[in-house]
Motif scaffolding. Structure first.
Motif, PDB file in Angstrom:
ATOM      1  N   ALA A  78       1.050  -1.143   0.003  1.00 17.52           N
ATOM      2  CA  ALA A  78       0.124   0.082   0.056  1.00 17.52           C
ATOM      3  C   ALA A  78       0.604   1.137   0.280  1.00 17.52           C
ATOM      4  CB  ALA A  78      -1.163   0.215   1.475  1.00 17.52           C
ATOM      5  N   PHE A  79       1.953   1.325   0.960  1.00 18.56           N
ATOM      6  CA  PHE A  79       2.805   2.384   0.959  1.00 18.56           C
ATOM      7  C   PHE A  79       3.848   2.338   1.618  1.00 18.56           C
ATOM      8  CE2 PHE A  79      -0.758   3.079   3.424  1.00 18.56           C
ATOM      9  CZ  PHE A  79      -0.553   2.324   4.954  1.00 18.56           C
ATOM     10  N   LEU A  80       5.059   2.449   1.390  1.00 18.81           N
ATOM     11  CA  LEU A  80       6.006   2.511   2.372  1.00 18.81           C
ATOM     12  C   LEU A  80       5.413   3.673   3.370  1.00 18.81           C
ATOM     13  CD1 LEU A  80       9.053   4.056   0.120  1.00 18.81           C
ATOM     14  CD2 LEU A  80       8.136   1.672   0.683  1.00 18.81           C
ATOM     15  N   ALA A 121       4.841   9.830   6.836  1.00 15.59           N
ATOM     16  CA  ALA A 121       4.477   9.863   5.564  1.00 15.59           C
ATOM     17  C   ALA A 121       4.112   8.581   4.839  1.00 15.59           C
ATOM     18  CB  ALA A 121       6.564   9.808   5.135  1.00 15.59           C
ATOM     19  N   LEU A 122       3.190   8.621   4.077  1.00 14.46           N
ATOM     20  CA  LEU A 122       2.823   7.238   3.354  1.00 14.46           C
ATOM     21  C   LEU A 122       2.768   7.599   1.737  1.00 14.46           C
ATOM     22  CD1 LEU A 122      -0.687   7.165   5.130  1.00 14.46           C
ATOM     23  CD2 LEU A 122       1.770   5.835   5.632  1.00 14.46           C
ATOM     24  N   TYR A 123       3.811   7.067   1.373  1.00 18.45           N
ATOM     25  CA  TYR A 123       4.637   7.147   0.087  1.00 18.45           C
ATOM     26  C   TYR A 123       3.797   5.902  -0.798  1.00 18.45           C
ATOM     27  CZ  TYR A 123       6.914  10.944   0.508  1.00 18.45           C
ATOM     28  OH  TYR A 123       7.905  12.937   0.566  1.00 18.45           O
ATOM     29  N   LYS A 124       3.173   6.092  -2.145  1.00 23.23           N
ATOM     30  CA  LYS A 124       2.740   4.818  -2.232  1.00 23.23           C
ATOM     31  C   LYS A 124       3.243   5.183  -3.177  1.00 23.23           C
ATOM     32  CE  LYS A 124      -2.073   4.167  -2.331  1.00 23.23           C
ATOM     33  NZ  LYS A 124      -2.157   3.227  -1.222  1.00 23.23           N
ATOM     34  N   GLU A 125       4.308   3.956  -3.655  1.00 18.79           N
ATOM     35  CA  GLU A 125       5.015   3.895  -4.868  1.00 18.79           C
ATOM     36  C   GLU A 125       4.169   3.605  -6.166  1.00 18.79           C
ATOM     37  OE1 GLU A 125       7.905   1.182  -3.300  1.00 18.79           O
ATOM     38  OE2 GLU A 125       6.196   0.859  -2.292  1.00 18.79           O
ATOM     39  N   ILE A 130      -3.916  -1.322  -3.173  1.00 24.11           N
ATOM     40  CA  ILE A 130      -4.470  -0.526  -2.283  1.00 24.11           C
ATOM     41  C   ILE A 130      -3.796  -0.367  -1.009  1.00 24.11           C
ATOM     42  CG2 ILE A 130      -6.608  -1.567  -4.029  1.00 24.11           C
ATOM     43  CD1 ILE A 130      -7.375  -2.843  -1.139  1.00 24.11           C
ATOM     44  N   THR A 131      -5.159   0.559  -0.408  1.00 29.12           N
ATOM     45  CA  THR A 131      -4.752   0.875   0.933  1.00 29.12           C
ATOM     46  C   THR A 131      -6.386   0.461   1.541  1.00 29.12           C
ATOM     47  OG1 THR A 131      -3.213   2.945   0.995  1.00 29.12           O
ATOM     48  CG2 THR A 131      -4.574   2.861   3.043  1.00 29.12           C
ATOM     49  N   PRO A 132      -6.521  -0.589   2.145  1.00 28.28           N
ATOM     50  CA  PRO A 132      -7.529  -1.637   2.011  1.00 28.28           C
ATOM     51  C   PRO A 132      -8.066  -1.278   3.136  1.00 28.28           C
ATOM     52  CG  PRO A 132      -6.178  -3.027   2.715  1.00 28.28           C
ATOM     53  CD  PRO A 132      -5.100  -1.705   2.139  1.00 28.28           C
ATOM     54  N   ALA A 135     -10.539   1.751  10.058  1.00 30.28           N
ATOM     55  CA  ALA A 135     -10.357   2.915  10.634  1.00 30.28           C
ATOM     56  C   ALA A 135      -9.118   3.240  11.785  1.00 30.28           C
ATOM     57  CB  ALA A 135     -11.775   2.624  11.703  1.00 30.28           C
ATOM     58  N   ASP A 136      -8.969   4.488  12.007  1.00 25.13           N
ATOM     59  CA  ASP A 136      -7.390   4.622  12.707  1.00 25.13           C
ATOM     60  C   ASP A 136      -7.001   4.151  13.755  1.00 25.13           C
ATOM     61  OD1 ASP A 136      -6.451   5.134  10.479  1.00 25.13           O
ATOM     62  OD2 ASP A 136      -7.139   7.316  10.233  1.00 25.13           O
ATOM     63  N   GLN A 137      -8.474   4.351  14.501  1.00 24.06           N
ATOM     64  CA  GLN A 137      -8.884   4.132  15.852  1.00 24.06           C
ATOM     65  C   GLN A 137      -8.587   2.998  16.027  1.00 24.06           C
ATOM     66  OE1 GLN A 137     -10.092   7.963  17.351  1.00 24.06           O
ATOM     67  NE2 GLN A 137     -10.514   6.953  19.435  1.00 24.06           N
ATOM     68  N   VAL A 148      -7.896  12.930  14.892  1.00 28.73           N
ATOM     69  CA  VAL A 148      -7.888  13.397  13.827  1.00 28.73           C
ATOM     70  C   VAL A 148      -6.369  13.578  12.939  1.00 28.73           C
ATOM     71  CG1 VAL A 148      -8.160  15.746  14.264  1.00 28.73           C
ATOM     72  CG2 VAL A 148      -8.766  15.424  11.952  1.00 28.73           C
ATOM     73  N   THR A 149      -6.405  13.275  11.624  1.00 30.04           N
ATOM     74  CA  THR A 149      -5.832  13.222  10.735  1.00 30.04           C
ATOM     75  C   THR A 149      -5.584  14.052   9.644  1.00 30.04           C
ATOM     76  OG1 THR A 149      -5.598  10.737  11.077  1.00 30.04           O
ATOM     77  CG2 THR A 149      -4.254  11.694   9.569  1.00 30.04           C
ATOM     78  N   ALA A 150      -4.575  15.200   9.305  1.00 28.65           N
ATOM     79  CA  ALA A 150      -3.987  15.476   8.260  1.00 28.65           C
ATOM     80  C   ALA A 150      -4.086  15.457   7.345  1.00 28.65           C
ATOM     81  CB  ALA A 150      -3.717  17.251   9.078  1.00 28.65           C
ATOM     82  N   PHE A 218     -14.568   5.294   7.935  1.00 27.52           N
ATOM     83  CA  PHE A 218     -13.471   4.373   7.415  1.00 27.52           C
ATOM     84  C   PHE A 218     -13.260   5.210   6.444  1.00 27.52           C
ATOM     85  CE2 PHE A 218     -16.112   1.880  10.172  1.00 27.52           C
ATOM     86  CZ  PHE A 218     -14.919   0.427  10.168  1.00 27.52           C
ATOM     87  N   HIS A 219     -11.721   5.085   6.074  1.00 26.27           N
ATOM     88  CA  HIS A 219     -11.343   5.389   4.698  1.00 26.27           C
ATOM     89  C   HIS A 219     -10.258   4.082   3.665  1.00 26.27           C
ATOM     90  CE1 HIS A 219      -9.154   6.271   8.422  1.00 26.27           C
ATOM     91  NE2 HIS A 219      -7.937   6.356   7.296  1.00 26.27           N
ATOM     92  N   ARG A 220     -10.039   4.172   2.826  1.00 27.60           N
ATOM     93  CA  ARG A 220      -9.119   3.573   1.963  1.00 27.60           C
ATOM     94  C   ARG A 220      -8.865   4.514   0.506  1.00 27.60           C
ATOM     95  NH1 ARG A 220     -10.806   1.676  -3.522  1.00 27.60           N
ATOM     96  NH2 ARG A 220     -10.099  -0.929  -3.300  1.00 27.60           N
ATOM     97  N   MET A 233       1.925  13.713   4.048  1.00 27.24           N
ATOM     98  CA  MET A 233       2.923  14.174   4.576  1.00 27.24           C
ATOM     99  C   MET A 233       1.597  13.490   5.376  1.00 27.24           C
ATOM    100  SD  MET A 233       5.322  13.987   6.892  1.00 27.24           S
ATOM    101  CE  MET A 233       5.070  14.110   7.954  1.00 27.24           C
ATOM    102  N   THR A 234       1.627  13.062   7.028  1.00 28.46           N
ATOM    103  CA  THR A 234      -0.065  12.962   7.615  1.00 28.46           C
ATOM    104  C   THR A 234       0.847  13.651   8.649  1.00 28.46           C
ATOM    105  OG1 THR A 234       0.454  10.676   7.976  1.00 28.46           O
ATOM    106  CG2 THR A 234      -0.932  11.526   6.203  1.00 28.46           C
ATOM    107  N   VAL A 235      -0.408  14.113   9.411  1.00 29.20           N
ATOM    108  CA  VAL A 235       0.000  14.121  11.546  1.00 29.20           C
ATOM    109  C   VAL A 235      -1.511  13.561  11.925  1.00 29.20           C
ATOM    110  CG1 VAL A 235       0.783  16.547  12.698  1.00 29.20           C
ATOM    111  CG2 VAL A 235       1.660  16.700  10.201  1.00 29.20           C
TER     112      VAL A 235
HETATM  113  O1  LIG Z   1      -2.613   6.980   2.420  1.00 30.30           O
HETATM  114  C1  LIG Z   1      -2.970   6.014   2.358  1.00 30.30           C
HETATM  115  O2  LIG Z   1      -2.915   5.523   1.673  1.00 30.30           O
HETATM  116  C2  LIG Z   1      -3.527   6.132   3.743  1.00 30.30           C
HETATM  117  C3  LIG Z   1      -3.899   7.129   4.828  1.00 30.30           C
HETATM  118  C4  LIG Z   1      -4.875   6.491   5.884  1.00 30.30           C
HETATM  119  O3  LIG Z   1      -5.376   5.195   5.811  1.00 30.30           O
HETATM  120  C5  LIG Z   1      -4.560   7.387   7.032  1.00 30.30           C
HETATM  121  O4  LIG Z   1      -3.597   8.718   6.748  1.00 30.30           O
HETATM  122  O5  LIG Z   1      -4.939   7.612   7.698  1.00 30.30           O
END
Ligand SMILES: O=C(O)CCC(=O)C(=O)O
Length: 291
Positions: A78-80, A121-125, A130-132, A135-137, A148-150, A218-220, A233-235
Motif C-alpha cells: 500500500a505504501f512506504l 509519511a505515506l508514500y504510495k510507489e 490499494i490501501t484497504p 478505521a485508524d482508531q 483527527v488525521t491531516a 472508514f477510509h481507503r 505527509m500526515t499529522v
Molecule cells: O495514504 C493512504 O493510502 C492511507 C492513509 C490513511 O489510512 C491515514 O492517513 O489514516
C-alpha cells in the motif's frame, strides 16, 4: 504547560505554516456529519514545494521496506510508511509543528488544544497497491474519539494515484472497528458499508488541498496506477486532554510503548513525543524516547 512540553524559541519560517486558516461553519458541520472534510488552499504550493524534498529525503533515509512490491503483503504494497520524521529533521519538524494545521484540527474536533499523536509519511510507489478499508482508531489506545488525521498530499493527486477516499458518515458505524488493515478489512468493511449505503467520496486532491478525517471514519485508497510516487505527509492529532485507555490489541500496546513512551493507562499522554501543537511556540523540543 509542563517542562516536557516546552519547545524551542520561534524560528523564522518564511512560509504560511503558522497563520490562521479561515475555517467556515459549513466545513465544521461537514466534519461532524460525515467524519471528514476536504479543505482547499490550506497550504500554498510554494510552502509544500519548500518542504517536500526534505520529507522525501527522510522517507528514503529511514524507510525499512526494501522488498520488491511483488513480494510484499497487501499492507506492504500500500505504501512506504515512516513515522515521526519530525524527530530526525528540524526542517520536517517545522512542517509537522504547523500551527495552521493544528488549529484547524482543534477547531474541527471542538477542543481547546490538540497534541501530536505522531506524524507519518505515506508514500504510495508507482504500481503500489490499494490501501484497504480501515478505521485508524483500531491502532490507538485512547479514551475518546477526539482524534483527527491531516492528510497532506505533496503533489496534485489525481484518481490514478490513489487519493484518500472516505465512507461519509461511517464514523458512527461500529462494524469493522476490530479489523486491522488487511485483505479481510477490505472485504468485510466494503461489504458492510455497501449494505448500509454509505456514500463513497473519492475525488482528486489539488496541491494545497488537505483532508481531515476522524479516528473512527472508514477510509481507503486505490492503487497508484501512475508512473510517479504518491507522496503524502500526515499529522495525527488528539485532544490535548485525551487520556490513555487500556490497550485492546497488540498494535495498541505497541503504539503506547513507541509513540507515547512512559505514559500509563488513565494518564494524559504529555510525553516529550506528544507536544501540544495548536498553541505552543514553534520548535522541536525534546525528541528522545520511544522506538
Ligand atoms: O495514504 C493512504 O493510502 C492511507 C492513509 C490513511 O489510512 C491515514 O492517513 O489514516
Amino acid at each position: 504547560m509542563t517542562s516536557t512540553e516546552s519547545v524551542e524559541t520561534e524560528s523564522a519560517v518564511p512560509y504560511d505554516l503558522h497563520q490562521p486558516y479561515a475555517l467556515d461553519a459549513v466545513s465544521r458541520q461537514h466534519f461532524d456529519d460525515h467524519g471528514f472534510v476536504k479543505l482547499s488552499g490550506v497550504l500554498s504550493p510554494e510552502t509544500l514545494a519548500a518542504y517536500e524534498p526534505e520529507i522525501t529525503g527522510k522517507v528514503i533515509e529511514l524507510n525499512t521496506q526494501h522488498l520488491p512490491l511483488a513480494e510484499r503483503d497487501t499492507y506492504g504494497k500500500a505504501f512506504l510508511q515512516v513515522i515521526n520524521l519530525w524527530r530526525h529533521s528540524e526542517r520536517v519538524a517545522e512542517f509537522v509543528f504547523s500551527r495552521r494545521l493544528a488549529r484547524i484540527a482543534a477547531e474541527l474536533l471542538g477542543v481547546d488544544d490538540v497534541r501530536l499523536y505522531h506524524d507519518q509519511a505515506l508514500y504510495k510507489e508507482p504500481g503500489g497497491g490499494i490501501t484497504p478499508w480501515h478505521a485508524d482508531q483500531y491502532y490507538w489506545p485512547l479514551a475518546t474519539d477526539r482524534t483527527v488525521t491531516a492528510w497532506v498530499p505533496l503533489q496534485d493527486t489525481p484518481d490514478e494515484m490513489g487519493p484518500l477516499a472516505f465512507a461519509a458518515g461511517s464514523h458512527r458505524f461500529a462494524f469493522g472497528r476490530d479489523l486491522p488493515i488487511s485483505d479481510d478489512s477490505e472485504r468485510e468493511v466494503q461489504r458492510a458499508l455497501a449494505e448500509q449505503d454509505f456514500e463513497l467520496v473519492e475525488t482528486p486532491f489539488r496541491l494545497g488541498d488537505v483532508s481531515f478525517h476522524q479516528g473512527w471514519t472508514f477510509h481507503r485508497a486505490a492503487s497508484n496506477r501512475s508512473a510517479s510516487a504518491r507522496k503524502v505527509m500526515t499529522v495525527i492529532y488528539m485532544d490535548a486532554r485525551n487520556t490513555i485507555a487500556e490497550p485492546t490489541n497488540d498494535a495498541q500496546r505497541n503504539d503506547l510503548k513507541c509513540w507515547m513512551p512512559g505514559v500509563g493507562v488513565g494518564e494524559v499522554p504529555a510525553s516529550p513525543l506528544n507536544p501540544i501543537l495548536s498553541s505552543s511556540p514553534v520548535g522541536r523540543g525534546d525528541t528522545r524516547g520511544g522506538c
